[in-house]
Enzyme design. Structure first.
Site, PDB file in Angstrom:
ATOM      1  N   PRO A  17       0.641  -1.227  -0.075  1.00 41.08           N
ATOM      2  CA  PRO A  17       0.382   0.072  -0.459  1.00 41.08           C
ATOM      3  C   PRO A  17       0.830   1.165  -0.003  1.00 41.08           C
ATOM      4  O   PRO A  17       1.528   1.260   1.067  1.00 41.08           O
ATOM      5  CB  PRO A  17      -0.592  -0.623   1.702  1.00 41.08           C
ATOM      6  CG  PRO A  17       0.235  -1.044   1.899  1.00 41.08           C
ATOM      7  CD  PRO A  17       0.585  -2.079   1.292  1.00 41.08           C
ATOM      8  N   MET A  18       0.513   2.557  -0.933  1.00 43.78           N
ATOM      9  CA  MET A  18       1.641   3.479  -1.413  1.00 43.78           C
ATOM     10  C   MET A  18       0.947   4.202  -1.272  1.00 43.78           C
ATOM     11  O   MET A  18      -0.148   4.657  -1.773  1.00 43.78           O
ATOM     12  CB  MET A  18       2.265   3.201  -2.445  1.00 43.78           C
ATOM     13  CG  MET A  18       3.622   2.043  -1.790  1.00 43.78           C
ATOM     14  SD  MET A  18       4.416   1.909  -3.289  1.00 43.78           S
ATOM     15  CE  MET A  18       3.420   0.947  -4.498  1.00 43.78           C
ATOM     16  N   CYS A 100       3.681   3.370   9.605  1.00 41.11           N
ATOM     17  CA  CYS A 100       3.629   4.428   8.373  1.00 41.11           C
ATOM     18  C   CYS A 100       4.333   5.512   9.443  1.00 41.11           C
ATOM     19  O   CYS A 100       3.433   5.351  10.740  1.00 41.11           O
ATOM     20  CB  CYS A 100       2.812   5.026   7.867  1.00 41.11           C
ATOM     21  SG  CYS A 100       2.318   6.378   7.201  1.00 41.11           S
ATOM     22  N   HIS A 172       7.499  -4.538   7.393  1.00 40.43           N
ATOM     23  CA  HIS A 172       9.037  -4.163   6.770  1.00 40.43           C
ATOM     24  C   HIS A 172       9.748  -4.317   7.987  1.00 40.43           C
ATOM     25  O   HIS A 172      10.230  -3.881   9.341  1.00 40.43           O
ATOM     26  CB  HIS A 172       9.186  -2.441   6.505  1.00 40.43           C
ATOM     27  CG  HIS A 172       9.953  -1.712   5.968  1.00 40.43           C
ATOM     28  ND1 HIS A 172       8.918  -0.214   5.779  1.00 40.43           N
ATOM     29  CD2 HIS A 172      10.457  -1.519   5.970  1.00 40.43           C
ATOM     30  CE1 HIS A 172       9.623  -0.090   4.616  1.00 40.43           C
ATOM     31  NE2 HIS A 172      10.549  -0.232   4.977  1.00 40.43           N
ATOM     32  N   ASN A 212       8.729  -7.324   3.404  1.00 37.48           N
ATOM     33  CA  ASN A 212       8.658  -5.944   2.972  1.00 37.48           C
ATOM     34  C   ASN A 212       9.468  -5.412   3.570  1.00 37.48           C
ATOM     35  O   ASN A 212      10.370  -5.314   4.729  1.00 37.48           O
ATOM     36  CB  ASN A 212       7.326  -5.414   3.827  1.00 37.48           C
ATOM     37  CG  ASN A 212       6.721  -3.608   2.550  1.00 37.48           C
ATOM     38  OD1 ASN A 212       7.012  -2.583   3.555  1.00 37.48           O
ATOM     39  ND2 ASN A 212       7.473  -3.851   1.031  1.00 37.48           N
ATOM     40  N   GLY A 213      10.616  -4.124   2.756  1.00 34.95           N
ATOM     41  CA  GLY A 213      11.620  -3.135   2.358  1.00 34.95           C
ATOM     42  C   GLY A 213      12.338  -4.019   1.751  1.00 34.95           C
ATOM     43  O   GLY A 213      13.147  -4.776   1.929  1.00 34.95           O
ATOM     44  N   GLY A 214      12.647  -3.110   0.449  1.00 31.34           N
ATOM     45  CA  GLY A 214      14.360  -3.079  -0.029  1.00 31.34           C
ATOM     46  C   GLY A 214      14.260  -3.902  -1.304  1.00 31.34           C
ATOM     47  O   GLY A 214      15.148  -3.997  -1.754  1.00 31.34           O
ATOM     48  N   GLY A 235       7.657  -2.762  -3.097  1.00 29.89           N
ATOM     49  CA  GLY A 235       6.442  -1.479  -2.720  1.00 29.89           C
ATOM     50  C   GLY A 235       7.045  -0.329  -4.059  1.00 29.89           C
ATOM     51  O   GLY A 235       6.349  -1.172  -5.451  1.00 29.89           O
ATOM     52  N   ARG A 236       7.734   0.467  -4.226  1.00 29.70           N
ATOM     53  CA  ARG A 236       8.433   1.383  -5.207  1.00 29.70           C
ATOM     54  C   ARG A 236       8.774   0.383  -6.615  1.00 29.70           C
ATOM     55  O   ARG A 236       8.646   1.287  -7.412  1.00 29.70           O
ATOM     56  CB  ARG A 236       9.159   2.554  -5.025  1.00 29.70           C
ATOM     57  CG  ARG A 236       8.818   3.541  -3.784  1.00 29.70           C
ATOM     58  CD  ARG A 236      10.028   4.081  -3.867  1.00 29.70           C
ATOM     59  NE  ARG A 236      10.191   3.257  -2.566  1.00 29.70           N
ATOM     60  CZ  ARG A 236      11.674   3.951  -0.847  1.00 29.70           C
ATOM     61  NH1 ARG A 236      12.198   4.527  -1.793  1.00 29.70           N
ATOM     62  NH2 ARG A 236      11.881   2.375  -0.843  1.00 29.70           N
TER      63      ARG A 236
END
Length: 333
Positions: A17-18, A100, A172, A212-214, A235-236
């Site tokens: 989710p972003m 967040c 994360h 999650n993360g990286g 994510g991104r």
């Protein structure tokens, strides 16, 4: 590749989710690239769901399934009501944001600052579970915040919250430094600790643990899944290079026998765009999510330029997308 029968298959790969990115138009595009990857809404606060324009906040196309609603909040009653509404809209999962780090989130006593209040998080998820009419209740968290010791607080956090009935955590693998770092810096500067997340899976084998993360590619996601984690959340990279991440995900992650392509996604978006415009929408509300479809390919710059320069103009329609695609094809020839 055999799937772990203990978890929902879609949990093996998800798009994070972003805020300002994973809206309904983005999710529809991502679904055209992968039938099985789990998609998430932007975070929506529980008070907004309870008091706001619910259709605008929660409306989605049934074609987006499997899709999860992420909620922010710390009031069990509000979260319960928001969960009930989310279930009425048809979400298959409702996720509580405990990760967040933005100032706005901290001022509302939710997000990453809740890592300091596991008992409150436990109350919240219990209320959400009791209000749910079929949706799976999950938690997305950090490994810790500020001066906490992740190796100490993370297992205690998982133990406290899982005792109330949640069996799925997306972690994360970074600390969140609430004082001194911006939300953007909190996505990059605190070091990643993947090994701690793997230890949590070893210590809590009954829980669904998603990393999650990286994570920027499917190879890395598969590496962690093959080591024993239940899934990976990207994510991104999934947003900026969606074809690279999602077009082969159904085959590589979910064991299906088909891939898709950016061209397939564009073809699928055209009727969606026409419907959106007929209901008073604007083209650039959709095409802003399509800019990275051809990333790394010859003609990608021309694709992005055409959409960026033309889609915001009054009266812009599907022909802009078709023109951008033709320019890309000509450049690549």
């Amino acid at each position: 590749m055999p799937l772990n029968s203990k978890i929902e298959p879609s949990a093996r790969l998800s798009v994070a989710p972003m805020m300002d990115w994973t809206d309904r138009h983005c999710r529809y595009l991502h679904r055209l690239l992968s039938r099985h990857t789990l998609l998430y809404t932007e975070m929506v606060t529980a008070p907004a769901v309870v008091h706001g324009d619910v259709e605008r906040l929660l409306g989605f196309d049934v074609a987006e399934h499997p899709v999860a609603l992420q909620l922010g909040g710390s009031d069990p009653q509000q979260l319960a009501e928001a969960t009930r509404v989310g279930c009425e809209f048809g979400y298959g999962e409702v996720n509580l944001n405990v990760g967040c780090p933005s100032d706005r989130v901290q001022s509302g006593r939710f997000g990453a600052c809740l890592m300091k209040e596991p008992a409150l998080v436990a109350d919240c998820v219990q209320a959400m579970i009791e209000a749910s009419t079929g949706a799976k209740i999950t938690v997305k968290c950090r490994i810790g915040v500020d001066d906490q010791s992740p190796a100490e607080i993370l297992p205690a956090f998982l133990d406290t919250v899982a005792a109330r009935g949640v069996n799925s955590f997306t972690i994360h693998a970074r600390m969140a430094w609430l004082d001194g770092l911006s939300p953007k810096e909190n996505r990059d500067i605190p070091p990643l600790d993947y090994e701690l997340v793997h230890r949590m899976k070893a210590d809590f084998p009954e829980l669904e643990i998603i990393l999650n993360g990286g994570i920027a590619d499917l190879d890395t996601a598969l590496e962690h899944i093959n080591r024993g984690l239940d899934g990976a959340m990207i994510g991104r990279a999934a947003y900026h290079t969606p074809t690279d991440i999602l077009a082969t995900a159904d085959r590589r992650i979910f064991g299906q026998d088909t891939d898709t392509s950016a061209e397939d996604a564009v073809a699928g978006m055209l009727p969606y765009i026409e419907n959106h415009l007929s209901n008073g929408g604007r083209l650039n509300q959709i095409t802003r999510h399509m800019l990275g479809l051809f990333s790394g390919r010859a003609g990608a710059r021309q694709w992005r330029r055409t959409l960026s320069e033309q889609a915001h103009k009054p009266g812009a329609g599907p022909e802009v997308v078709e023109q951008a695609l033709s320019h890309l094809t000509q450049t690549a020839a």
